[in-house]
Scaffold this active site. Sequence first.
Site, PDB file in Angstrom:
ATOM      1  N   TYR A 186      -2.121   7.170 -13.204  1.00  0.00           N
ATOM      2  CA  TYR A 186      -3.438   6.992 -13.826  1.00  0.00           C
ATOM      3  C   TYR A 186      -4.334   6.137 -12.938  1.00  0.00           C
ATOM      4  O   TYR A 186      -5.469   6.517 -12.606  1.00  0.00           O
ATOM      5  CB  TYR A 186      -3.297   6.333 -15.211  1.00  0.00           C
ATOM      6  CG  TYR A 186      -4.597   5.752 -15.712  1.00  0.00           C
ATOM      7  CD1 TYR A 186      -5.641   6.572 -16.139  1.00  0.00           C
ATOM      8  CD2 TYR A 186      -4.813   4.363 -15.731  1.00  0.00           C
ATOM      9  CE1 TYR A 186      -6.845   6.028 -16.559  1.00  0.00           C
ATOM     10  CE2 TYR A 186      -6.014   3.815 -16.158  1.00  0.00           C
ATOM     11  CZ  TYR A 186      -7.031   4.653 -16.572  1.00  0.00           C
ATOM     12  OH  TYR A 186      -8.230   4.112 -16.979  1.00  0.00           O
TER      13      TYR A 186
ATOM     14  N   SER B 117     -11.606   1.300 -13.246  1.00  0.00           N
ATOM     15  CA  SER B 117     -10.784   0.351 -14.006  1.00  0.00           C
ATOM     16  C   SER B 117     -10.357  -0.798 -13.117  1.00  0.00           C
ATOM     17  O   SER B 117     -10.156  -0.621 -11.907  1.00  0.00           O
ATOM     18  CB  SER B 117      -9.548   1.090 -14.515  1.00  0.00           C
ATOM     19  OG  SER B 117      -8.577   0.174 -14.963  1.00  0.00           O
TER      20      SER B 117
ATOM     21  N   LYS C 294      -7.983   6.789 -10.505  1.00  0.00           N
ATOM     22  CA  LYS C 294      -9.229   6.005 -10.483  1.00  0.00           C
ATOM     23  C   LYS C 294      -9.585   5.610  -9.050  1.00  0.00           C
ATOM     24  O   LYS C 294     -10.744   5.701  -8.628  1.00  0.00           O
ATOM     25  CB  LYS C 294      -9.091   4.750 -11.355  1.00  0.00           C
ATOM     26  CG  LYS C 294      -8.956   5.037 -12.836  1.00  0.00           C
ATOM     27  CD  LYS C 294     -10.202   5.701 -13.398  1.00  0.00           C
ATOM     28  CE  LYS C 294     -10.100   6.026 -14.865  1.00  0.00           C
ATOM     29  NZ  LYS C 294     -11.176   6.875 -15.363  1.00  0.00           N
TER      30      LYS C 294
HETATM   31  P1  NAD Z   1     -11.305   8.047 -24.653  1.00  0.00           P
HETATM   32  O1  NAD Z   1     -10.072   8.850 -24.479  1.00  0.00           O
HETATM   33  O2  NAD Z   1     -11.617   7.499 -25.994  1.00  0.00           O
HETATM   34  O3  NAD Z   1     -12.574   8.889 -24.146  1.00  0.00           O
HETATM   35  C1  NAD Z   1     -12.497   9.866 -23.152  1.00  0.00           C
HETATM   36  C2  NAD Z   1     -13.147  11.132 -23.670  1.00  0.00           C
HETATM   37  O4  NAD Z   1     -13.114  12.127 -22.647  1.00  0.00           O
HETATM   38  C3  NAD Z   1     -12.428  11.719 -24.890  1.00  0.00           C
HETATM   39  O5  NAD Z   1     -13.374  11.990 -25.909  1.00  0.00           O
HETATM   40  C4  NAD Z   1     -11.811  13.007 -24.349  1.00  0.00           C
HETATM   41  O6  NAD Z   1     -11.725  14.007 -25.358  1.00  0.00           O
HETATM   42  C5  NAD Z   1     -12.757  13.366 -23.214  1.00  0.00           C
HETATM   43  N1  NAD Z   1     -12.157  14.169 -22.139  1.00  0.00           N
HETATM   44  C6  NAD Z   1     -11.013  13.926 -21.447  1.00  0.00           C
HETATM   45  N2  NAD Z   1     -10.808  14.888 -20.533  1.00  0.00           N
HETATM   46  C7  NAD Z   1     -11.863  15.740 -20.619  1.00  0.00           C
HETATM   47  C8  NAD Z   1     -12.222  16.932 -19.933  1.00  0.00           C
HETATM   48  N3  NAD Z   1     -11.437  17.464 -18.985  1.00  0.00           N
HETATM   49  N4  NAD Z   1     -13.379  17.543 -20.272  1.00  0.00           N
HETATM   50  C9  NAD Z   1     -14.178  17.037 -21.246  1.00  0.00           C
HETATM   51  N5  NAD Z   1     -13.870  15.936 -21.947  1.00  0.00           N
HETATM   52  C10 NAD Z   1     -12.722  15.289 -21.640  1.00  0.00           C
HETATM   53  O7  NAD Z   1     -11.254   6.849 -23.567  1.00  0.00           O
HETATM   54  P2  NAD Z   1     -12.173   5.574 -23.421  1.00  0.00           P
HETATM   55  O8  NAD Z   1     -11.367   4.375 -23.763  1.00  0.00           O
HETATM   56  O9  NAD Z   1     -13.484   5.786 -24.074  1.00  0.00           O
HETATM   57  O10 NAD Z   1     -12.336   5.572 -21.844  1.00  0.00           O
HETATM   58  C11 NAD Z   1     -13.412   6.247 -21.193  1.00  0.00           C
HETATM   59  C12 NAD Z   1     -13.188   6.183 -19.689  1.00  0.00           C
HETATM   60  O11 NAD Z   1     -13.052   4.825 -19.296  1.00  0.00           O
HETATM   61  C13 NAD Z   1     -11.924   6.891 -19.214  1.00  0.00           C
HETATM   62  O12 NAD Z   1     -12.193   7.532 -17.986  1.00  0.00           O
HETATM   63  C14 NAD Z   1     -10.951   5.756 -19.008  1.00  0.00           C
HETATM   64  O13 NAD Z   1      -9.978   6.058 -18.035  1.00  0.00           O
HETATM   65  C15 NAD Z   1     -11.859   4.637 -18.547  1.00  0.00           C
HETATM   66  N6  NAD Z   1     -11.306   3.294 -18.817  1.00  0.00           N
HETATM   67  C16 NAD Z   1     -10.947   2.951 -20.082  1.00  0.00           C
HETATM   68  C17 NAD Z   1     -10.396   1.691 -20.311  1.00  0.00           C
HETATM   69  C18 NAD Z   1      -9.963   1.284 -21.700  1.00  0.00           C
HETATM   70  O14 NAD Z   1      -9.232   0.289 -21.807  1.00  0.00           O
HETATM   71  N7  NAD Z   1     -10.373   1.961 -22.762  1.00  0.00           N
HETATM   72  C19 NAD Z   1     -10.220   0.781 -19.260  1.00  0.00           C
HETATM   73  C20 NAD Z   1     -10.630   1.170 -17.973  1.00  0.00           C
HETATM   74  C21 NAD Z   1     -11.178   2.438 -17.774  1.00  0.00           C
HETATM   75  N1  UFG Z   2       0.570  -6.150 -25.180  1.00  0.00           N
HETATM   76  C1  UFG Z   2       1.526  -6.589 -26.069  1.00  0.00           C
HETATM   77  N2  UFG Z   2       1.903  -5.742 -27.060  1.00  0.00           N
HETATM   78  C2  UFG Z   2       1.379  -4.493 -27.214  1.00  0.00           C
HETATM   79  C3  UFG Z   2       0.393  -4.062 -26.290  1.00  0.00           C
HETATM   80  C4  UFG Z   2       0.019  -4.917 -25.280  1.00  0.00           C
HETATM   81  O1  UFG Z   2       2.028  -7.705 -25.971  1.00  0.00           O
HETATM   82  O2  UFG Z   2       1.789  -3.768 -28.137  1.00  0.00           O
HETATM   83  C5  UFG Z   2       0.127  -7.079 -24.113  1.00  0.00           C
HETATM   84  C6  UFG Z   2       0.358  -6.573 -22.708  1.00  0.00           C
HETATM   85  O3  UFG Z   2       1.650  -6.909 -22.261  1.00  0.00           O
HETATM   86  C7  UFG Z   2      -0.773  -7.264 -21.933  1.00  0.00           C
HETATM   87  C8  UFG Z   2      -1.903  -7.359 -22.955  1.00  0.00           C
HETATM   88  O4  UFG Z   2      -1.269  -7.229 -24.228  1.00  0.00           O
HETATM   89  O5  UFG Z   2      -0.375  -8.562 -21.587  1.00  0.00           O
HETATM   90  C9  UFG Z   2      -2.953  -6.279 -22.817  1.00  0.00           C
HETATM   91  O6  UFG Z   2      -2.322  -5.011 -22.823  1.00  0.00           O
HETATM   92  P1  UFG Z   2      -3.143  -3.640 -22.961  1.00  0.00           P
HETATM   93  O7  UFG Z   2      -2.165  -2.524 -22.932  1.00  0.00           O
HETATM   94  O8  UFG Z   2      -4.068  -3.729 -24.110  1.00  0.00           O
HETATM   95  O9  UFG Z   2      -4.063  -3.635 -21.655  1.00  0.00           O
HETATM   96  P2  UFG Z   2      -3.639  -3.677 -20.107  1.00  0.00           P
HETATM   97  O10 UFG Z   2      -4.340  -4.841 -19.509  1.00  0.00           O
HETATM   98  O11 UFG Z   2      -2.193  -3.595 -19.908  1.00  0.00           O
HETATM   99  O12 UFG Z   2      -4.208  -2.290 -19.602  1.00  0.00           O
HETATM  100  C10 UFG Z   2      -5.598  -2.020 -19.593  1.00  0.00           C
HETATM  101  C11 UFG Z   2      -5.849  -0.530 -19.793  1.00  0.00           C
HETATM  102  C12 UFG Z   2      -5.294   0.269 -18.657  1.00  0.00           C
HETATM  103  C13 UFG Z   2      -5.829  -0.244 -17.361  1.00  0.00           C
HETATM  104  C14 UFG Z   2      -5.596  -1.727 -17.237  1.00  0.00           C
HETATM  105  C15 UFG Z   2      -6.315  -2.231 -16.015  1.00  0.00           C
HETATM  106  O13 UFG Z   2      -5.255  -0.089 -20.995  1.00  0.00           O
HETATM  107  O14 UFG Z   2      -5.711   1.607 -18.800  1.00  0.00           O
HETATM  108  O15 UFG Z   2      -6.124  -2.417 -18.369  1.00  0.00           O
HETATM  109  O16 UFG Z   2      -6.273  -3.569 -15.889  1.00  0.00           O
HETATM  110  F1  UFG Z   2      -5.209   0.388 -16.335  1.00  0.00           F
END
Ligand code: NAD
Ligand code: UFG
Length: 338
Positions: A149, A124, A153
């Site tokens: 969290y 991330s 990572k």
């Molecule tokens: P998500 O929660 O939709 O998907 C993660 C999946 O992993 C889920 O289906 C969950 O059931 C499964 N899971 C969790 N722990 C497990 C375990 N111990 N064994 C087997 N399955 C397990 O999340 P996502 O948004 O698809 O994110 C996927 C990955 O990308 C995550 O590692 C997350 O941290 C990373 N990531 C996501 C974002 C974002 O904004 N969505 C940003 C940066 C990084």
């Molecule tokens: N925001 C609002 N209202 C909301 C939610 C978010 O104003 O209800 C704003 C936040 O303050 C930020 C922007 O929208 O300015 C984006 O917020 P998100 O929560 O969608 O995303 P972030 O950038 O804060 O976080 C994301 C992932 C995290 C990761 C991070 C890394 O959700 O898991 O990017 O940059 F760690």
Amino acid sequence: MAILITGGCGYIGSHTCLELIRAGYDIAVLDNYCNSKPEVLGRIRELAGRDFPFFPCDIRDEKALRAVFDAVPVQAVIHFAGLKAVGESVRDPLAYYDNNVGGTVTLCRVMQQAGCRCIVFSSSATVYGKDNPSPLREEMPVGRVENPYGRTKYIIETLLQDLCASDPAWSAMLLRYFNPIGAHESGRIGEDPAGIPNNLMPYIAQVAVGRLEQLSVFGNDYNTPDGTGVRDYIHVTDLARGHVAALAYALRHTGAEAVNLGTGKGCSVLELVHTFERVNGIPVQYRIAPRRPGDVDVCYADPAKAARLFGWRAEKTLDDMCRDSWRWQSLNPQGYDA
Ligand code: NAD
Ligand code: UFG
């Protein structure tokens, strides 16, 4: 040989399954459904027009994981499985270290025993912390992270680098995602957060569909053009294609590489809200609220390394992201529960 996708039922994993199949890979999927629903598997199969093996399995369960590797010859792993809620990680750090770090250690051990040494990992942009200015580049210092969290990572990135240093046969791509939004253009799969969404786009979409009353915009006094936070939003399908490109690279090279997956363009909270309203013709009620602790003013990628290393660039526009998020939300107002 198949590509094993951990967490393949989740938001990014489900879209990546489809793009891998489209690119001609055989896949196998595992998930423990802690943040997803079985319903998604049928939809992936329907969109792909093809079946694939699925294992209901927790990556911390070494015996079960070994059985997966015994059942399927695995060429490489794309590792999405993990917990991802920042606030929850502050309240319950042990759950995050156990699931994310512990789970990855177990996964890598089983991979090594099975002779599979190629992994693409979901990292991330959060690993860059608060001190680096955007655009964020891969060689900037990482690790000064604000929450458990984000630290998991960073620790997993370090673990995979150590593994690659210990054995030149290992290959690890550390993909640093910026802010994935949008959904598959069919509207059949998308983001389905449990409970009240933490992230901006699912919140906007649930206000638009009437599940939530009003969006709180967290702060309008940031050092940005309109005062609201700026992020690098990337279409989840572009992100999924980034995995296909990174995988092809990882299969041909060894060693660890950190790579940003973002568009390189910043967009403010209000810009996203107004784009969503314009593209979809729907009003989104919002109010200005206090800043959310831990948020930064601006965060966007320098995406040049992904282009240089494996020829990937994000292609979809903010309009595409807003249109596809709304198609998913409006066709599935209660997510996969409908
Ligand atoms: P998500 O929660 O939709 O998907 C993660 C999946 O992993 C889920 O289906 C969950 O059931 C499964 N899971 C969790 N722990 C497990 C375990 N111990 N064994 C087997 N399955 C397990 O999340 P996502 O948004 O698809 O994110 C996927 C990955 O990308 C995550 O590692 C997350 O941290 C990373 N990531 C996501 C974002 C974002 O904004 N969505 C940003 C940066 C990084
Ligand atoms: N925001 C609002 N209202 C909301 C939610 C978010 O104003 O209800 C704003 C936040 O303050 C930020 C922007 O929208 O300015 C984006 O917020 P998100 O929560 O969608 O995303 P972030 O950038 O804060 O976080 C994301 C992932 C995290 C990761 C991070 C890394 O959700 O898991 O990017 O940059 F760690």
